[in-house]
Design an enzyme around this catalytic site. Structure first.
Site: not given
Ligand code: ALA
Length: 423
Positions: A137, A215, A218, A241, A381
């Site tokens: 990202h 990271d 997610q 998230k 992104c």
């Molecule tokens: N990082 C977020 C996405 O993947 C905003 O949509």
């Protein structure tokens, strides 16, 4: 109000009471009442919906319990401080950190990466290398590039394959030959759902003595994150998230790394003493939490992690894995172009990027919205990852604890309509 214990199943159960889980999220009922169709919210990867108990903690903190922390001699402030500090322990438990001292509260993953890139600035030596992967990202690319410019470092990207899986051989070769000072990678790609082989990646980093940043923005949403098992030096995630509020996030730091880290921001709460000649710093983690923090948001983040724990991270993982498989097959049978390692039996979960031949992704997302289906379209992104596999943009459907197969069926209805009028 439903209680999670009554409504939800335990980790070992085979069933997963999705209706009970959805009842914790008032937006579903409200949206259906307003629009006249169920809300098929398929953009959890961008930001999750919020369960009632998280918002209740947030509002209670602001309406009934508010005072600044670490400052007041009065009981309201002392209790606010206790609650805030207790969330450090909740976070430490959630990611299996040995000590609360390892937990720094941030505004999110982006701030966490910037914090580390700034605070380690003088630890890096000109000519040092940072290895990233092409899957990252932008928030796990740009702060390192800015640091590289300031300190004359090299940023090198490990390759990915055509199906957006990591090229592990290339990663291993780059780490072995370049001997980077730091390696940073995502545990779960937001753009392709790729789950890279973190065990092998960490092993080769350890072989050459590279410091590791992971990271988990997610990864923490869809399963278990264990900093000890992973053997990472840093790990970051965002509250919004993982069913918590915006403006909250976490940076985990292996305590040994603190000795190399200069303050990120200066101000109140991060100092030991301030004189006109100069200042000295508080001990970590306070050293990295300058100013009044997002107190209510941190408390609500704690509630969000507890919400996840009550469902059971294993149960969430099983639900999402099964739904991913079924949704993938369904979308494939519609003739969509699906992207990601699952095309070749690789490890991908919870995130399905796709395109509808002949229709622009933004048109798909706009038309889907008229069916009360929420999708993200664009480069997510992650421009280097998309460009590497020959794409400029995709439509992305992502899964959360509340996602059902019916959401994908509703999406297909919208896609058929889009195809009829646009292709
Ligand atoms: N990082 C977020 C996405 O993947 C905003 O949509």
């Amino acid at each position: 109000m439903l209680t999670i214990e009554n409504g939800l199943t335990k980790e070992s159960d085979v069933s997963y009471d999705i209706a009970a889980i959805r009842n914790h999220f008032p937006i579903f009922e409200e949206s259906e009442r307003e629009i006249g169709r169920p809300l098929a919210y398929l953009d959890t990867a961008a930001s999750s919906q919020k369960p009632r108990e998280v918002v209740e903690v947030l509002t209670k903190s602001l309406l009934l319990e508010h005072a600044n922390i670490h400052r007041g001699a009065y009981s309201l402030s002392a209790r606010a401080t206790e609650r805030y500090e207790a969330v450090r322990a909740t976070v430490a438990r959630a990611i299996n950190a040995k000590s609360d001292r390892s937990i720094i509260f941030t505004r999110g993953t982006t701030e966490a990466v910037n914090l580390v890139a700034r605070s380690l600035e003088s630890w890096f030596q000109p000519g040092d290398t940072i290895v990233l992967t092409m899957l990252e990202h932008h928030s796990n690319i740009v702060p390192w590039q800015l640091l590289a410019e300031r300190r004359n470092l090299k940023v090198v990207f490990a390759a990915i394959q055509e199906d957006a899986s990591l090229d592990l051989n290339d990663f291993i070769e780059k780490v072995r030959t370049l001997k980077p000072r730091l390696v940073s990678f995502s545990l779960h790609s937001n753009a392709f759902g790729t789950v890279p082989p973190s065990e092998e990646m960490v092993a080769v980093c350890r072989e050459v003595g590279a410091t590791i940043f992971t990271d988990a923005a997610q990864a923490i949403v869809h399963g278990t994150v264990d900093v000890e098992k992973l053997d990472t030096d840093f790990l970051a995630f965002s509250g919004h998230k993982v069913y918590g509020p915006t403006g909250s996030g976490v940076l985990y730091v292996r305590p040994e790394m603190y000795q190399h880290m200069e303050p990120f921001m200066g101000g109140g709460d991060m100092i030991s003493s301030v004189t006109v000649e100069g200042s000295t710093w508080a001990e970590p983690p306070q050293k990295f939490e300058a100013g009044t923090p997002a107190i209510a948001e941190v408390l609500a983040l704690g509630a969000a992690l507890e919400f996840m724990d009550r469902i059971g991270r294993g149960a969430v993982q099983n639900h999402e894995r099964e739904l991913f498989q079924r949704a993938w097959e369904l979308l494939k049978s519609e003739g969509l172009e699906l992207y990601g390692p699952a095309n070749n039996g690789g490890h991908q979960s919870s995130i399905i990027p796709f395109n509808v031949p002949g229709v622009h992704p933004h048109d798909i997302a706009t038309i889907a919205d008229t069916f009360n289906v929420q999708l993200r379209a664009g480069n997510h992104c992650a421009m280097p990852a998309l460009r590497r596999v020959g794409l400029y943009s995709t439509v992305r459907a992502s899964i959360g604890v509340y996602t059902r197969l019916e959401d994908f069926e509703q999406m297909i209805e919208a896609l058929r309509h889009a195809r009829k009028i646009l292709s």
